[in-house]
Enzyme design. Structure first.
Site, short mmCIF file in Angstrom:
data_model
loop_
_atom_site.label_atom_id
_atom_site.label_comp_id
_atom_site.label_asym_id
_atom_site.label_seq_id
_atom_site.Cartn_x
_atom_site.Cartn_y
_atom_site.Cartn_z
N HIS A 1 -1.87 -2.30 6.08
CA HIS A 1 -1.32 -1.51 7.19
C HIS A 1 -0.65 -2.38 8.26
CE1 HIS A 1 -3.63 2.49 6.25
NE2 HIS A 1 -2.97 2.00 5.22
N GLU B 1 -1.10 10.53 0.86
CA GLU B 1 -2.42 9.91 0.78
C GLU B 1 -2.86 9.38 2.14
OE1 GLU B 1 -5.48 6.75 0.23
OE2 GLU B 1 -3.51 6.59 1.13
N GLU B 2 -1.91 8.81 2.88
CA GLU B 2 -2.25 8.12 4.13
C GLU B 2 -2.73 9.06 5.22
OE1 GLU B 2 -2.70 5.06 4.36
OE2 GLU B 2 -1.47 4.07 2.84
N ASP C 1 0.87 -1.18 0.00
CA ASP C 1 0.00 0.00 0.00
C ASP C 1 0.90 1.23 0.00
OD1 ASP C 1 -1.84 1.98 0.45
OD2 ASP C 1 -2.45 1.29 2.43
N ASP D 1 -4.81 1.76 -6.30
CA ASP D 1 -4.42 1.61 -4.89
C ASP D 1 -4.72 0.17 -4.46
OD1 ASP D 1 -3.66 2.19 -2.23
OD2 ASP D 1 -4.71 4.12 -2.24
ZN LIG Z 1 -3.19 3.23 -0.15
#
Ligand SMILES: [Zn+2]
Length: 347
Positions: free
Chosen positions: A319, A210-211, A180, A233
């Site tokens: 994550h 983005e996160e 990711d 993504d």
């Molecule tokens: Zn992402």
């Protein structure tokens, strides 16, 4: 030819990118590597003030019916991490999250700062695991006191999971800390590499931050002013023991997003993606994600509105330091991007 960036295989592109360190706002090592990979593939490459990287490929004559459109692709360079909030008198670092970091996942991990300093994450003694919160955790970089810790790390320094990517199932799957969205970045680069006669002006944007809320994509969309946009993504899967129910599985193809918390994808563009996938025998699945968002969120609401869709690479354990992707799904993502861009977009 390990150093010939134009002939890298998709798996190598993803693996190289996933091993780099680039928490939100600090994407420079990732940007450098992507720039090296896209420069031989693009007609023009530039960066903006926030650090978004743009690679443009202009339409080529021949074979295209319909109107050439301005198409923006977006894949984010940043990854989740932690930021040092203070250093105590014994040299332990306290920290806060950069993006969606889970305390339970962090416990016992090693993290690496951008200068290469490595630390171990642990927590205060807790009676119950449910009391585990980031505020009760610390990083030990092996410094015997505050002074030595401060020689290495300052308040504000950011770290990410310290973990090298591994090939699983005979190289058909990859486990790593930043699939990711380095898997998405790799897929977009590979699509540029295979795109021999684009029918459209394609601007691939490798976005920052983005996160922490897709902060790079908004100005990038303003700059590109696309007719059509696609974010690339990762998405979650529902195929592991007692997973949250979700109709996306690893290895079943590229996921065409219907909605998440940031976007309801454009029905016409979504249908076109489904048609192109069917036409070319590309495995795909439909995705409804009831949490999370992507760069398509700010892009589709930019200027006077941009028809937007999302191609997602199914990813287990998003994550965590062990995000797992299937290379067949990444390959399907690349093929669908190429087929979309080498044909008319009748929107
Ligand atoms: Zn992402």
């Amino acid at each position: 030819m390990a150093n010939d960036v134009t002939s890298l295989a998709l798996v190598d592109r993803i693996e190289r990118l996933a091993n780099l360190t680039g928490p939100s706002g600090h994407e420079a090592p990732v940007r450098r590597e992507i720039r090296a990979q896209v420069e031989p593939l693009a007609d023009e490459v530039w960066e903006d003030a926030l650090g978004n990287l743009y690679a443009v490929k202009r339409p080529r004559d021949g074979g295209c019916s319909g109107r050439p459109r301005k198409v923006m692709l977006a894949a984010h360079m940043d990854e989740i991490g932690v930021v040092v909030t203070h250093i105590d008198e014994r040299g332990f670092l306290r920290f806060a999250a950069v993006g969606g970091v889970s305390p339970a996942v962090l416990l016992g991990q090693r993290v690496v700062f951008q200068d290469g300093t490595v630390g171990v994450v642990d927590a205060e003694h807790l009676e119950e695991i449910k009391d585990l919160k980031l505020e009760r955790m610390f990083i030990d970089i092996g410094a015997p006191n505050a002074e030595r810790a401060r020689e290495k790390v300052s308040v504000g320094a950011m770290a990410t999971y310290h973990r090298t990517a591994e090939r699983l199932d005979g190289g058909r799957r990859l486990a790593g800390k930043a699939m990711d969205d380095r898997a998405g970045c790799g897929a977009v680069i590979e699509a540029l590499a295979r795109l021999e006669r684009p029918c459209h002006e394609v601007t691939a944007v490798f976005t920052v931050q983005e996160e922490v809320g897709s902060r790079g994509a908004r100005p990038a969309a303003f700059r590109v002013a696309p007719d059509v946009a696609l974010a690339v993504d990762v998405t979650a899967t529902g195929d592991t023991p007692k997973a949250r129910t979700m109709a996306v599985s690893l290895g079943q193809g590229v996921a065409i997003k219907v909605k998440d918390r940031s976007v309801i994808t454009h029905p016409g563009l979504r249908q076109l993606l489904v048609e192109r996938a069917r036409q070319h025998g590309i495995p795909y699945q439909m995705e409804v994600l009831d949490f999370g968002g992507t760069d398509a969120g700010p892009i589709h609401t930019s200027r006077d509105g941009v028809p937007s869709a999302v191609l997602s690479i199914p990813t287990r354990y998003v994550h965590t330091p062990g995000e797992v992707v299937d290379l067949g799904d990444a390959e399907a993502t690349v093929r669908l991007l190429v087929q979309l861009l080498q044909d008319e977009i009748p929107l």
